[in-house]
Design a protein around this motif. Structure first.
Motif, PDB file in Angstrom:
ATOM      1  N   GLU A  29       0.878  -1.454   0.197  1.00  0.00           N
ATOM      2  CA  GLU A  29       0.163  -0.202   0.254  1.00  0.00           C
ATOM      3  C   GLU A  29       0.827   1.214   0.362  1.00  0.00           C
ATOM      4  O   GLU A  29       2.208   1.414   0.631  1.00  0.00           O
ATOM      5  CB  GLU A  29      -0.874   0.388   1.365  1.00  0.00           C
ATOM      6  CG  GLU A  29      -1.363  -1.198   1.893  1.00  0.00           C
ATOM      7  CD  GLU A  29      -2.900  -2.078   0.616  1.00  0.00           C
ATOM      8  OE1 GLU A  29      -3.307  -0.183  -0.648  1.00  0.00           O
ATOM      9  OE2 GLU A  29      -3.135  -2.569  -0.383  1.00  0.00           O
ATOM     10  N   PRO A  30       0.084   1.560  -0.572  1.00  0.00           N
ATOM     11  CA  PRO A  30       1.088   3.601  -0.452  1.00  0.00           C
ATOM     12  C   PRO A  30       0.917   4.210   0.582  1.00  0.00           C
ATOM     13  O   PRO A  30       0.500   4.045   2.117  1.00  0.00           O
ATOM     14  CB  PRO A  30       0.706   5.012  -0.444  1.00  0.00           C
ATOM     15  CG  PRO A  30      -1.218   4.339  -1.875  1.00  0.00           C
ATOM     16  CD  PRO A  30      -1.086   2.669  -0.633  1.00  0.00           C
ATOM     17  N   GLY A  31       2.360   4.598   1.412  1.00  0.00           N
ATOM     18  CA  GLY A  31       3.203   4.604   2.746  1.00  0.00           C
ATOM     19  C   GLY A  31       3.352   3.307   3.486  1.00  0.00           C
ATOM     20  O   GLY A  31       3.185   3.697   5.468  1.00  0.00           O
ATOM     21  N   GLU A  32       3.381   2.041   3.286  1.00  0.00           N
ATOM     22  CA  GLU A  32       3.257   1.127   4.231  1.00  0.00           C
ATOM     23  C   GLU A  32       4.753   0.665   4.029  1.00  0.00           C
ATOM     24  O   GLU A  32       5.505   1.238   2.909  1.00  0.00           O
ATOM     25  CB  GLU A  32       2.322  -0.369   3.214  1.00  0.00           C
ATOM     26  CG  GLU A  32       2.448  -1.537   4.407  1.00  0.00           C
ATOM     27  CD  GLU A  32       1.636  -2.547   3.560  1.00  0.00           C
ATOM     28  OE1 GLU A  32       1.644  -2.930   4.650  1.00  0.00           O
ATOM     29  OE2 GLU A  32       1.025  -2.471   2.254  1.00  0.00           O
ATOM     30  N   PHE A  33       4.887   0.160   5.317  1.00  0.00           N
ATOM     31  CA  PHE A  33       6.486  -0.268   5.580  1.00  0.00           C
ATOM     32  C   PHE A  33       6.754  -1.260   5.849  1.00  0.00           C
ATOM     33  O   PHE A  33       6.192  -2.637   6.763  1.00  0.00           O
ATOM     34  CB  PHE A  33       6.785  -0.318   7.125  1.00  0.00           C
ATOM     35  CG  PHE A  33       8.809   0.226   7.263  1.00  0.00           C
ATOM     36  CD1 PHE A  33       8.658  -0.660   7.259  1.00  0.00           C
ATOM     37  CD2 PHE A  33       9.399   1.368   7.130  1.00  0.00           C
ATOM     38  CE1 PHE A  33      10.251  -1.073   7.254  1.00  0.00           C
ATOM     39  CE2 PHE A  33      10.503   1.389   7.120  1.00  0.00           C
ATOM     40  CZ  PHE A  33      11.022  -0.046   7.750  1.00  0.00           C
ATOM     41  N   VAL A  34       7.182  -2.184   4.733  1.00  0.00           N
ATOM     42  CA  VAL A  34       6.981  -4.095   4.504  1.00  0.00           C
ATOM     43  C   VAL A  34       8.840  -4.220   5.100  1.00  0.00           C
ATOM     44  O   VAL A  34       9.487  -4.029   4.036  1.00  0.00           O
ATOM     45  CB  VAL A  34       6.395  -4.216   2.819  1.00  0.00           C
ATOM     46  CG1 VAL A  34       6.398  -5.680   2.827  1.00  0.00           C
ATOM     47  CG2 VAL A  34       4.674  -4.237   3.118  1.00  0.00           C
ATOM     48  N   ASP A 184       7.118  10.157   9.320  1.00  0.00           N
ATOM     49  CA  ASP A 184       7.458  11.200   8.442  1.00  0.00           C
ATOM     50  C   ASP A 184       7.294  11.485   7.386  1.00  0.00           C
ATOM     51  O   ASP A 184       6.300  12.345   6.700  1.00  0.00           O
ATOM     52  CB  ASP A 184       7.997  12.190   8.963  1.00  0.00           C
ATOM     53  CG  ASP A 184       7.994  12.149  10.633  1.00  0.00           C
ATOM     54  OD1 ASP A 184       7.286  12.032  11.348  1.00  0.00           O
ATOM     55  OD2 ASP A 184       9.412  12.611  11.201  1.00  0.00           O
ATOM     56  N   LEU A 185       7.462  10.735   6.455  1.00  0.00           N
ATOM     57  CA  LEU A 185       7.608  10.984   4.646  1.00  0.00           C
ATOM     58  C   LEU A 185       6.680  11.030   3.785  1.00  0.00           C
ATOM     59  O   LEU A 185       5.734  10.708   2.793  1.00  0.00           O
ATOM     60  CB  LEU A 185       8.788  10.824   4.356  1.00  0.00           C
ATOM     61  CG  LEU A 185      10.195  12.495   4.707  1.00  0.00           C
ATOM     62  CD1 LEU A 185      11.258  10.965   3.977  1.00  0.00           C
ATOM     63  CD2 LEU A 185      10.199  13.064   4.648  1.00  0.00           C
ATOM     64  N   GLY A 186       5.999   9.753   4.996  1.00  0.00           N
ATOM     65  CA  GLY A 186       5.143   8.652   4.079  1.00  0.00           C
ATOM     66  C   GLY A 186       5.106   8.194   2.748  1.00  0.00           C
ATOM     67  O   GLY A 186       4.709   7.548   1.860  1.00  0.00           O
ATOM     68  N   ILE A 187       6.713   7.373   3.205  1.00  0.00           N
ATOM     69  CA  ILE A 187       7.373   7.085   1.455  1.00  0.00           C
ATOM     70  C   ILE A 187       6.891   6.088   1.754  1.00  0.00           C
ATOM     71  O   ILE A 187       7.334   4.757   2.587  1.00  0.00           O
ATOM     72  CB  ILE A 187       8.887   7.423   1.555  1.00  0.00           C
ATOM     73  CG1 ILE A 187       9.101   6.694   0.247  1.00  0.00           C
ATOM     74  CG2 ILE A 187       9.316   7.229   2.938  1.00  0.00           C
ATOM     75  CD1 ILE A 187      10.436   7.566  -0.087  1.00  0.00           C
TER      76      ILE A 187
END
Ligand SMILES: Nc1ncnc2c1ncn2[C@@H]1O[C@H](COP(=O)(O)OP(=O)(O)OP(=O)(O)O)[C@@H](O)[C@H]1O
Ligand SMILES: [Mg+2]
Lengths: 352, 261
Positions: A29-34, A184-187
């Protein structure tokens, strides 16, 4: 649910006749940390390199932000990448390293300087712009590498074991810092590691990989508490394995070393079949709460500070469990008989 | 025992290397009867032929260096990055000039590129110069390639290349901004070696009939008494200066990055 930002569809990778990644599927997903978690050689880096464009998939498709990038060159993908070995350019200062992506993109000097300043503030190294990489510690170098990857504002960040070369303390603090910056960056971020604690602590979701396949994809809580396969169960966390025999499959009664416990659920196996039960160390305790009990002998006690880890022998099986240290309760004595209690709900019945 | 051997080695070394050098230097200073003087050197430096041939060779050396760098650095880089299996082959090829005498190379050139061939390089002055430069590059190849390859080994070119690629860099940028600056010291030491080789080279220049320093040395040597010794000392000096510069550059270069192994 939002449209996935990164989509890996049926990707396979073979080097010559050996297939190192097979039928790999993942939607991030956008902004997800996998995180990709798995033992050495299971193909984590290979998948990441295919996303980055350094390897071309033998089959399958990779879509980033709705665009099929499967055959796009790495320098056209706008992806930030952080390597285990930092890979800072030794001939450039910290500032020049961070500004490299913008310089390549032909941005103006002023814009570059501004962005470099921002990035240095982000990684909390505002005064190091003029240093050379060899003048920095490992942790600082890796933070600069992160800033360099983020400076051109990529839509996707890939990190391949970025913390493995650092010592334990720096590893923990930098990992929290990476997670904070990412939030913070939502990357959208894919993080490769073989350290389960690392993966469990910072990920939104974990992909547990084994032999080139995704064994299980799920949130850390889910992976830890409901491992889908035997491999996931054994790889993530410490797990006590108890070998038993099915006595009553409907009621879930299993015999372990002559003692019977009833799990109260259908085991789906015939009477007399061998079955492996698994129990997390934190789910068992001597004389603690819990509806099930096994009798054994204390085999080993290690005092770890805040926690005391006890190993008890139940027939041929060993059960480890942890107890918080308390100044008024002395640790159990080796050789003593003990009554290990746990709840039926905490017992995992491992599939094959 | 070992100490005795070491001294014996040193003694033999000085007998075949240092003593002749001292003798030659002494002789070059003895042009004036009964006292030491720099007359022979003055005579050499005043010779317009000396200046012309020396300048010619210096210019040729510079061209050779540029050509060699542009040929060797990308090749060594590409072989290390993409075709590591080919490394022994390339290494072997670069060693060939050490076993093939220069005279063979130049005869080959003359046969291949003479005025009646498909590419008549020897037909024009510029063509001959180009041919000479190629010959020099060939002679310097073993040294240049080894120097550059060693430099490349010291950095993790694979990861640096990928880091640059992920930041959007194309091949020219990667080569010009990342690879070349990081092997600059090695390239320089290769360049100094090339310089030393070109300045002293005789066979190629003589057979291609070019006004280079090497043939001039030979000419003077055949016709004069004291000047050849002075010239030999001068060319020794140039070679040693090059070696010294390699050392200095290596020392002045920025320290290597904190590397992982
Ligand atoms: N270029 C290549 N040629 C041949 N085999 C390769 C190549 N790259 C990787 N492999 C093989 O693919 C398998 C997976 O490698 P990969 O680097 O993806 O593992 P990994 O999960 O990242 O392991 P680690 O935790 O050790 O980094 C390994 O068996 C490796 O030997
Ligand atoms: Mg790896």
């Amino acid at each position: 649910m939002a449209e996935p930002f990164l989509n890996i569809e049926h990707v396979r990778k073979s080097f010559g006749s050996t297939t190192v990644v097979q039928d790999f599927n993942l939607a991030v997903e956008p902004g997800e940390f996998v995180s990709f978690l798995g033992p050495s050689g299971c193909g984590k880096t290979t998948v990441l390199r295919m996303v980055a464009g350094f390897e071309e998939p033998s089959a399958g498709k990779i879509v980033i932000g709705g665009k099929d990038v499967t055959h796009l060159k790495p320098n056209q993908r706008n992806i930030g990448m952080v390597f285990q070995a930092y890979a800072l350019f030794p001939n450039m200062t910290v500032g020049q390293n961070i500004g490299f992506g913008l310089r390549v993109a032909g941005r103006s000097r002023a814009e570059m300087d501004k962005r470099v300043k921002e990035m240095l503030a982000l990684i909390r190294l505002p005064d190091l712009a003029d240093r050379y990489p060899y003048q920095l510690s490992g942790g600082q170098q890796q933070r600069v590498a992160l800033a360099r990857a983020l400076a051109p504002a990529p839509k996707l960040l890939l990190l391949d074991e970025p913390l493995s070369a650092l010592d334990a303390k720096v590893r923990v603090s930098l990992r929290d810092e990476i997670r904070q910056i990412q939030k913070d960056l939502g990357i959208t971020t894919v993080f490769v590691t073989h350290d389960q604690e690392e993966a469990l602590s910072i990920s939104d979701r974990i992909v547990v990989m084994y032999g080139g396949k995704a064994e299980q994809v799920g949130a850390p809580f889910e992976i830890y508490n409901r491992p889908a396969t035997r491999f996931v169960a054994s790889f993530v966390g410490t797990l006590n394995m108890l070998n038993g025999k099915v006595v009553d499959p409907k009621a879930g009664t299993v015999e372990i070393d002559g003692q019977k416990i009833t799990l109260g659920r259908d085991l789906g196996k015939p009477v007399g079949a061998a079955v492996t039960l698994a129990l997390r160390p934190e789910a068992a305790a001597i004389g603690g709460p819990g509806d099930l009990s096994l009798k054994g002998t204390v085999a080993d006690v290690s005092f770890l500070g805040s926690v005391i880890r006890v190993r008890a022998a139940v027939g041929a099986s060993r059960i480890s469990f942890d107890r918080f240290n308390s100044p008024t309760t002395p640790p159990p004595v080796v050789g003593e008989p003990c009554d290990i209690k746990f709840s039926a709900g905490d017992v995992l019945v491992l599939g094959d | 025992m070992t100490r005795a051997f070491a001294w014996a080695g040193f003694l033999i070394g000085s007998m075949i290397f240092i003593l002749p050098l001292l003798g030659m230097t002494e002789f070059s200073l003895s042009m004036r009867r009964g006292e030491y003087s720099f007359d022979a050197y003055a005579s050499v430096l005043a010779d317009p032929q000396f200046r012309a041939t020396f300048t010619y060779s210096v210019v040729m050396a510079l061209f050779t260096i540029v050509f060699g760098v542009l040929l060797v650095v990308p090749t060594a880089y590409w072989v290390r990055l993409r075709m590591p299996g080919l490394r022994p082959v390339v290494e072997f090829i670069t060693l060939m000039p050490l076993v093939i005498p220069a005279i063979v190379i130049v005869f080959g050139y003359i046969r291949l590129y003479n005025t009646s061939s498909w590419l008549p390089l020897t037909g024009s002055d510029l063509g001959t110069k180009v041919l000479l430069m190629c010959g020099y590059t060939c002679l310097a190849l073993p040294y240049m390639y080894r120097a550059v390859d060693t430099g490349l080994r010291a950095i993790d070119i694979g990861t640096l290349t990928e880091a640059a690629q992920s930041l959007g860099a194309g091949w020219t940028t990667i080569f010009g901004r990342v690879i070349l600056p990081n092997v600059f010291v090695s390239v320089l030491s290769g360049a100094f070696l090339t310089f030393a080789i070109v300045i002293g080279e005789f066979t190629l220049a003589a057979l291609l009939n070019q006004p280079a320093f090497g043939p001039y040395l030979q000419l003077v040597g055949a016709n004069k008494a004291y000047e050849p010794s002075a010239l030999a000392v001068i060319s020794f000096g140039i070679t040693w200066l090059c070696m010294g510069l390699i050392q200095i550059v290596a020392r002045l270069a920025p320290k290597p990055p904190a590397q992982l192994h």
